[in-house]
Design an enzyme around this catalytic site. Sequence first.
Site, PDB file in Angstrom:
ATOM      1  N   ASP A  72       0.860  -1.180   0.000  1.00  0.00           N
ATOM      2  CA  ASP A  72       0.000   0.000   0.000  1.00  0.00           C
ATOM      3  C   ASP A  72       0.896   1.230   0.000  1.00  0.00           C
ATOM      4  O   ASP A  72       2.069   1.157   0.389  1.00  0.00           O
ATOM      5  CB  ASP A  72      -0.915   0.016   1.229  1.00  0.00           C
ATOM      6  CG  ASP A  72      -2.206   0.806   0.978  1.00  0.00           C
ATOM      7  OD1 ASP A  72      -3.275   0.188   0.888  1.00  0.00           O
ATOM      8  OD2 ASP A  72      -2.127   2.051   0.870  1.00  0.00           O
ATOM      9  N   ASP A 121     -10.135   0.252  -4.635  1.00  0.00           N
ATOM     10  CA  ASP A 121     -10.941   1.390  -5.086  1.00  0.00           C
ATOM     11  C   ASP A 121     -11.486   1.057  -6.480  1.00  0.00           C
ATOM     12  O   ASP A 121     -10.712   0.758  -7.394  1.00  0.00           O
ATOM     13  CB  ASP A 121     -10.062   2.637  -5.143  1.00  0.00           C
ATOM     14  CG  ASP A 121     -10.841   3.909  -5.415  1.00  0.00           C
ATOM     15  OD1 ASP A 121     -11.885   3.835  -6.094  1.00  0.00           O
ATOM     16  OD2 ASP A 121     -10.402   4.977  -4.959  1.00  0.00           O
TER      17      ASP A 121
END
Length: 219
Positions: A72, A121
Amino acid sequence: MSRRKLAKFEENNKRNNVIEPGKPIYEQVKGNWNNKVFNNDNPIVLELACGNGEYSTGMANVFPEKNFIGVDVKGDRIFNGSTVAINNNLNNVAFLRCQILTLQNFFEENEVDEIWIVFPDPRPRSRDEKRRLTHPRYLNIYENILKEDSWIRFKTDSLPLFEYTLEVLEETRIKDLTYTKDLYNSDLLEEHFGIKTRYENMFSEKGFKINYLKFKFEN
């Protein structure tokens, strides 16, 4: 930036299970995850856009014979996953702070045994299509770093993103594609070992069905 975030970033800098810019290992880890980070020869599994690392830490607890890396760009999220790993003595978990488009800077060809993409997302706007983690430019990266005959697993509440991904895969050289648009009422549910992310809990409680697929690249 808040003091709380700054404190997390300072702590990340001290932690061995966080690989991030500014640490010498950040430039050395490519091809060396097993000998420089995990000190074993176990298979490597990636969780991309890992957020708080629920899958990385959850799977690490289920499979102590595998190494898990959560990837991430958000340092505060990585701190949360790192903390869970430390508090539960999960030495088979590490976190890499980088953009997913740069994965080939951190993994050699054929270094990775499996990839999970869990509730990314959805990037619903057409102009953001190239930012979807199942866009062909990302798939090309995954194919490069994965070992032959390795699984990619994808899980999302977003039906548009799921259908987009199926369309992309129709134009991609893959094999063994298996999918469901209702994971909780599917025989594939047992592959998830009861591990749920915060977003999965949130959306399933609202009545959203969970979509899941897995495939391998055709070598």
